[in-house]
Design a protein around this motif. Structure first.
Motif, mmCIF file in Angstrom:
data_model
loop_
_atom_site.group_PDB
_atom_site.id
_atom_site.type_symbol
_atom_site.label_atom_id
_atom_site.label_comp_id
_atom_site.label_asym_id
_atom_site.label_seq_id
_atom_site.Cartn_x
_atom_site.Cartn_y
_atom_site.Cartn_z
ATOM 1 N N TRP A 313 0.953 -1.283 0.035
ATOM 2 C CA TRP A 313 0.018 -0.093 0.058
ATOM 3 C C TRP A 313 1.183 1.353 -0.004
ATOM 4 N N ASN A 314 2.006 1.105 -0.758
ATOM 5 C CA ASN A 314 2.947 2.182 -0.580
ATOM 6 C C ASN A 314 3.241 3.055 0.455
ATOM 7 N N ILE A 315 3.199 2.104 1.720
ATOM 8 C CA ILE A 315 3.808 2.656 3.026
ATOM 9 C C ILE A 315 5.074 2.732 3.087
ATOM 10 N N GLU A 316 5.809 3.736 3.299
ATOM 11 C CA GLU A 316 7.335 3.945 3.609
ATOM 12 C C GLU A 316 7.699 3.771 5.141
ATOM 13 N N ALA A 317 8.682 3.035 5.176
ATOM 14 C CA ALA A 317 9.230 2.660 6.584
ATOM 15 C C ALA A 317 10.707 2.940 6.624
ATOM 16 N N ARG A 318 11.084 3.693 7.602
ATOM 17 C CA ARG A 318 12.662 3.835 7.703
ATOM 18 C C ARG A 318 12.803 3.614 9.026
#
Lengths: 401, 155
Positions: A313-318
């Protein structure tokens, strides 16, 4: 609080009726268990809201913004800030571009912290060019002037950085950057030996007056409660210690790992070339800039690692880890009673942070969490803290597609 | 001390000027004037491509805006060539090189006899996703370069 609401409402209305190209509204709620970042941890929460406006006029764009920060416990640290300026983006042929900006800003705290009230002007010029299709050269120069209500904070600074990178077919990018900076305190100051009284101005600031609890708020928190600090006063003749000069070298490595994962490693070495900090202490507060603690205040080393993940779902995690080992020229470590320990303050810090962001196109949601463990030979600054934040940004575009 | 500060500022200015001159020498002739009939974003013509950057350059695209960052892209499986319009300020916040893999969602505005032109809405690279335009195609790139060096909030 009422004053902030009124100011914010007026700004929203004014922006709504202007012929703006872009309006951005941001809101965040932040909480920590150690607002003042000392061993005497004090929890607080900060609610922040901001509005920015931007209008493009060919290669120029005008910008203006307002932000408000409301602290729930230490309400005296609440502030509003306003900024405005112009920037210019110019392509120099097909492979290079120049970016220039001039931005003025002002920050106003509530009465207890009004010594931090400031106005400033910041000029920035950045140049980026392709030396070859796989190598980029960047040069950035920043000049900044700030004037505070409490004069000894006033400064002018100049910094310059030059970086070059190279991309390799293994999907690896290597980058090296050289940095130089100079911060000039316009009003010199020094310790008055044997002075037992703290000048009124210093007593309401962090300058040599942690005992005054100027920014400590209530209870055990704040900058600590160490008695025995010397007082400071301006001097007219001595120029020593007025300026801090630093140089740094940074190396970065970026590595693509598959289509959805990126890894970045970076390291920095910073040297103090001349000058020392003219204050008895340097300290940081969450969400609030402190002019005693910035990029010029320290020398030492640091490195960090960051993993970027693109989730479903196009979730970015860093995920990030950061380690720094800093010493602060001119800053003596002290025991909790304020007695000098005969050594320069040295801090070693470990920081772990996580950021998750979901962009919905017009608006985006961001959640962050950070844990910091700071070890110091000054026991007041031997601390740990947790910081959590959640917020959104909403863009309104009133221009053309 | 003031004299020393002056010398340092002069040195900084000289280094920056030298870098600017180098860029000017590298850059060649100025880019051409903007086209008279600018393309517009059409959500009905959205496609997603997975490609490899072949070249990066600046190009004037619309009246009243700065020049845009453009990518020459080769699709990884079909080897089709695309020219991708990104944004003006994005150039300063992200570094793209020839050979890098990117995944782009955008609107196909022409499919003539030469390379197809794609207006990017979303760019994915190395675990990051950047929304260049919103779901309706409105620009979302402003505030790019000026975010450089913005003050940190925590830690």
């Amino acid at each position: 609080m009422k004053r902030f609401r009124i100011v914010f409402s007026v700004l929203v209305l004014a922006a709504s009726y202007s012929a703006a190209d872009t309006l951005s509204l941001s809101f965040s709620h932040n909480a920590t268990d150690n607002l003042f970042q000392t061993r005497f941890a004090e929890a607080d929460a900060v609610t922040a809201a901001g509005l920015t406006w931007e209008k493009a006029l060919s290669e120029f764009s005008l910008l203006a913004g307002a932000e408000g920060f409301f602290l729930h416990e230490n309400t005296g640290m609440s502030l509003v800030s306003f900024s405005g300026g112009v920037d210019y983006l110019k392509s120099l042929g097909e492979k290079s571009a120049l970016y220039v900006s001039l931005i003025g800003d002002t920050s106003l705290y509530r009465a207890e912290y009004s010594d931090f009230n400031r106005t400033g002007l910041r000029f920035m010029a950045a140049l980026k060019t392709y030396l070859s299709p796989s190598s980029i050269l960047k040069a950035t120069a920043v000049s900044e002037y700030r004037s505070y209500r409490y004069d000894p904070f006033d400064f002018f600074s100049q910094s310059l950085s030059l970086s070059i990178d190279q991309y390799f077919p293994s999907r690896t990018t290597l980058q090296a950057e050289f940095g130089w900076g100079y911060k000039y305190f316009i009003h010199p100051q020094t310790v008055i030996a044997g002075e037992s009284e703290i000048p009124a101005a210093a007593a309401t600031s962090s300058l040599g007056s942690a005992v005054a609890m100027g920014y400590g708020g209530k209870g055990q928190g704040g900058s600590g409660e160490r008695p025995g600090w010397e007082a400071y006063a301006p001097v007219s003749a001595s120029a020593e210690g007025k300026g801090l000069q630093t140089a740094s070298l940074q190396a970065r490595l970026g590595q693509g790992l598959g289509d959805r994962v990126g890894l970045r490693l970076a390291g920095i070495v910073q040297w103090n070339l001349s000058g020392v900090n003219p204050f008895t202490t340097v300290d940081e507060y969450m969400m609030v800039e402190n002019p005693t603690y910035d990029a010029f205040a320290w020398e030492g080393t640091g490195w960090n690692a960051q993993l970027s993940l693109l989730l479903p779902w196009n979730i970015e995690a860093r995920l990030g880890y950061n380690r720094t080992d800093k010493s602060f020229p001119g800053i003596e470590s002290r025991d909790l009673l304020g007695n000098a320990l005969g050594s320069i303050r040295e801090d070693g810090r470990d920081q772990v942070d996580v950021k998750v962001e979901k962009n919905f196109g017009r608006w985006s949601l961001v959640l962050t969490y950070a844990f910091i463990r700071n070890r110091s030979n000054d026991p007041l600054f031997d601390w740990s803290g947790r910081f959590i934040s959640g917020g959104f940004q909403w863009n309104f575009d009133l221009g053309e597609k | 001390m003031e004299l020393r500060l002056g010398r340092k500022m002069t040195a900084a200015a000289l280094v920056f000027a030298a870098a600017t001159a180098l860029a000017a020498a590298q850059s060649g002739p100025p880019a051409e004037k903007p086209r008279t009939t600018p393309p517009f974003y059409d959500v009905k013509k959205e496609i997603r491509i997975d490609g490899v950057v072949q070249a990066v350059h600046f190009e004037p695209r619309y009246e009243g805006t700065a020049a845009f960052l453009m990518l020459d892209l080769k699709e990884r499986t079909t080897n089709d060539r695309y020219v991708v319009e990104i944004s003006p300020g994005w150039f300063f916040t992200h570094d793209l090189h020839r050979g890098e893999r990117v995944n782009i969602l955008g609107s196909l505005v022409s499919a003539g006899d030469s390379d197809s032109v794609l207006i990017a809405r979303e760019v994915r690279l190395q675990g990051e996703v950047v929304q260049v335009r919103d779901a309706r195609g409105f620009p979302n790139w402003r505030g790019g370069p000026k975010q450089l060096g913005k003050r940190k909030r925590v830690g």
